[in-house]
Design an enzyme around this catalytic site. Structure first.
Site, mmCIF file in Angstrom:
data_model
loop_
_atom_site.group_PDB
_atom_site.id
_atom_site.type_symbol
_atom_site.label_atom_id
_atom_site.label_comp_id
_atom_site.label_asym_id
_atom_site.label_seq_id
_atom_site.Cartn_x
_atom_site.Cartn_y
_atom_site.Cartn_z
ATOM 1 N N LYS A 1 3.963 -6.731 -39.345
ATOM 2 C CA LYS A 1 4.466 -7.853 -38.544
ATOM 3 C C LYS A 1 5.114 -8.852 -39.502
ATOM 4 C CE LYS A 1 2.146 -6.340 -34.841
ATOM 5 N NZ LYS A 1 2.781 -5.781 -33.666
ATOM 6 N N HIS B 1 3.746 6.704 -30.432
ATOM 7 C CA HIS B 1 3.509 5.414 -29.791
ATOM 8 C C HIS B 1 3.872 5.538 -28.319
ATOM 9 C CE1 HIS B 1 3.857 1.213 -28.664
ATOM 10 N NE2 HIS B 1 3.159 0.922 -29.735
#
Length: 440
Positions: free
Chosen positions: A164, A283
């Protein structure tokens, strides 16, 4: 013999006396009929529209054997506690499906029928994949045991971290964040699902810096490290190109968004990964669009089964404890469907059918999304050893920065695993175990 005209579906497609075959694909639908539509008619309509039916009697029905090819609604039960809602069980003959194509399976079973006027809502709750059909798929590129052997890590869950801020870092800074996390003690770092190849970090540059990060961390720690390089792209050719580049860099693992990328692309990538020794991390971006409504869409356990057939070594499966939705029993139900060879029917856990995968390799569930160090005891207990625990903000949000954040996660994990092996109760003593671990 031939009479044109519209007729009730239930005459042909509702067959309560039908004995299901071992080769049938079985589906459990949650059906909410429109007012005034009887449940048998609604169930039969689902069976018809997702197999051989059309709205009228057609002349060409005489040229084939409907009895051989039609889907059959063979059982209907009311849903307890819901008014006018039913579970309709439908059996599809094996011949309706192309071998080795999840895409075709879904086009048939859920392709048209969800827009049907006679239904207010429809949800596919579960599928039973017969071994005769699952054997036409290669499934996960490697599976759980092979992955442990490749990475030389045993007896504990794997640890990962999503880098992130997910968008905006340059390739070099991105690689630096990867290095710090891996050096601090994680096994994997991960591209976020929407990191593909944007103007601020093109895929090739990112991949080079991430590979460098992994090798450096590997050399310093003596452990095998990996970064999930997201190969998802706008075309299948481009996706394979990215996977090839990852292989050339010697990366152990690549990643794919299987729902946005599509099952066709995913299966191609899984075949490539198997042939070239790459692990494949999956994912589930976009899953909630399909599975979040209670009455309409598809339950995630169906998407999870489909992924195991299409191929993937890891798949995101909710956390039970973090920021994203997931009830414990239901989650554990499809986690078992991903990992185990044989799963007994268990309605309490949402498993409508006994599923036998025979020798198809398992998929490791990934817990990711809003989890942090204090969730570690719960996660260790819920998911067990064959899992990947991913802490994005839970690593990078550490006040002393990334490497200490990674170290904290690793220490907490090792402490929880050790405590569990000593027979302590993680649910009760979890916080204490972690406090004690902080001291060293």
């Amino acid at each position: 013999g031939f009479k044109a005209g519209v007729k009730d579906y239930k005459l042909t497609y509702y067959t309560p006396e039908y004995e299901t075959k071992d080769t049938d694909i079985l589906a459990a639908f949650r059906v909410t009929p429109q007012p005034g539509v009887p449940p048998e008619e609604a169930g039969a309509a689902v069976a018809a529209e997702s197999s051989t039916g059309t709205w009228t009697t057609v002349w060409t029905d005489g040229l084939t054997s409907l009895d051989r090819y039609k889907g059959r609604c063979y059982h209907i039960e009311p849903v307890v506690g819901e008014e006018n809602q039913y579970i309709a069980y439908v059996a599809y003959p094996l011949d309706l499906f192309e071998e080795g194509s999840v895409t075709n399976m879904f086009t048939s079973i859920v392709g048209n029928v969800f827009g049907f006027k006679a239904l207010r809502a429809l949800r596919l709750e579960d599928l039973r994949i017969p071994t005769t059909y699952s054997k036409t798929f290669l499934g996960p590129p490697h599976g759980i045991q092979v992955e442990r052997d490749k990475l030389n890590k045993y007896g504990r869950p794997f640890l990962g971290c999503t880098i992130k801020p997910k968008l905006g870092l340059s390739a070099k800074n991105y690689g630096r964040a990867c290095y710090e996390c891996l050096r601090g003690g994680l096994d994997f770092t991960k591209d976020d699902e929407n990191v593909n190849s944007q103007p601020f970090x093109r895929w090739r540059d990112r991949x080079v810096f991430c590979a460098e990060a992994x090798y450096k961390a590997q050399a310093e720690t003596g452990e095998i490290k990996g970064h999930y390089l997201n190969a998802t792209a706008g075309t299948c050719e481009e996706m394979i190109k990215r996977a090839v580049f990852a292989r050339e860099l010697g990366a152990p693992i690549v990643m794919h968004d299987y729902l946005t990328g599509g099952f066709t692309a995913n299966t191609s990538l899984a075949h490539y990964c198997r042939d070239n020794g790459l692990l494949l991390h999956i994912h589930r971006a976009m899953h909630a669009v399909i599975d979040r409504q209670k009455n309409h869409g598809m339950h995630f356990r169906v998407l999870a089964k489909a992924l195991r057939m299409s191929g993937g070594d890891h798949i995101h499966a909710g956390t039970v404890v973090g920021k994203l939705e997931g009830e414990r029993e239901m989650t554990l139900g499809f986690v078992d469907l991903l990992r185990d060879d044989f799963i007994e029917k268990d309605r309490a856990r949402g498993i409508f059918f006994t599923q036998d995968w025979v020798s198809m390799p398992g998929v490791i569930p990934v817990a990711s999304g809003g989890i942090h160090v204090w969730h570690m005891p719960a996660l260790t207990e819920i998911f067990g050893d064959d899992s990947v625990l991913q802490f994005g903000g839970g690593t990078l949000g550490h006040p002393w920065x990334n490497a200490p954040g990674a170290a904290a996660n690793r220490v907490a994990l090792e402490a929880c695993v050790q405590a569990r092996n000593e027979g302590r109760d993680l649910a009760r003593e979890g916080n204490e175990i972690i406090r004690a671990a902080c001291k060293w």
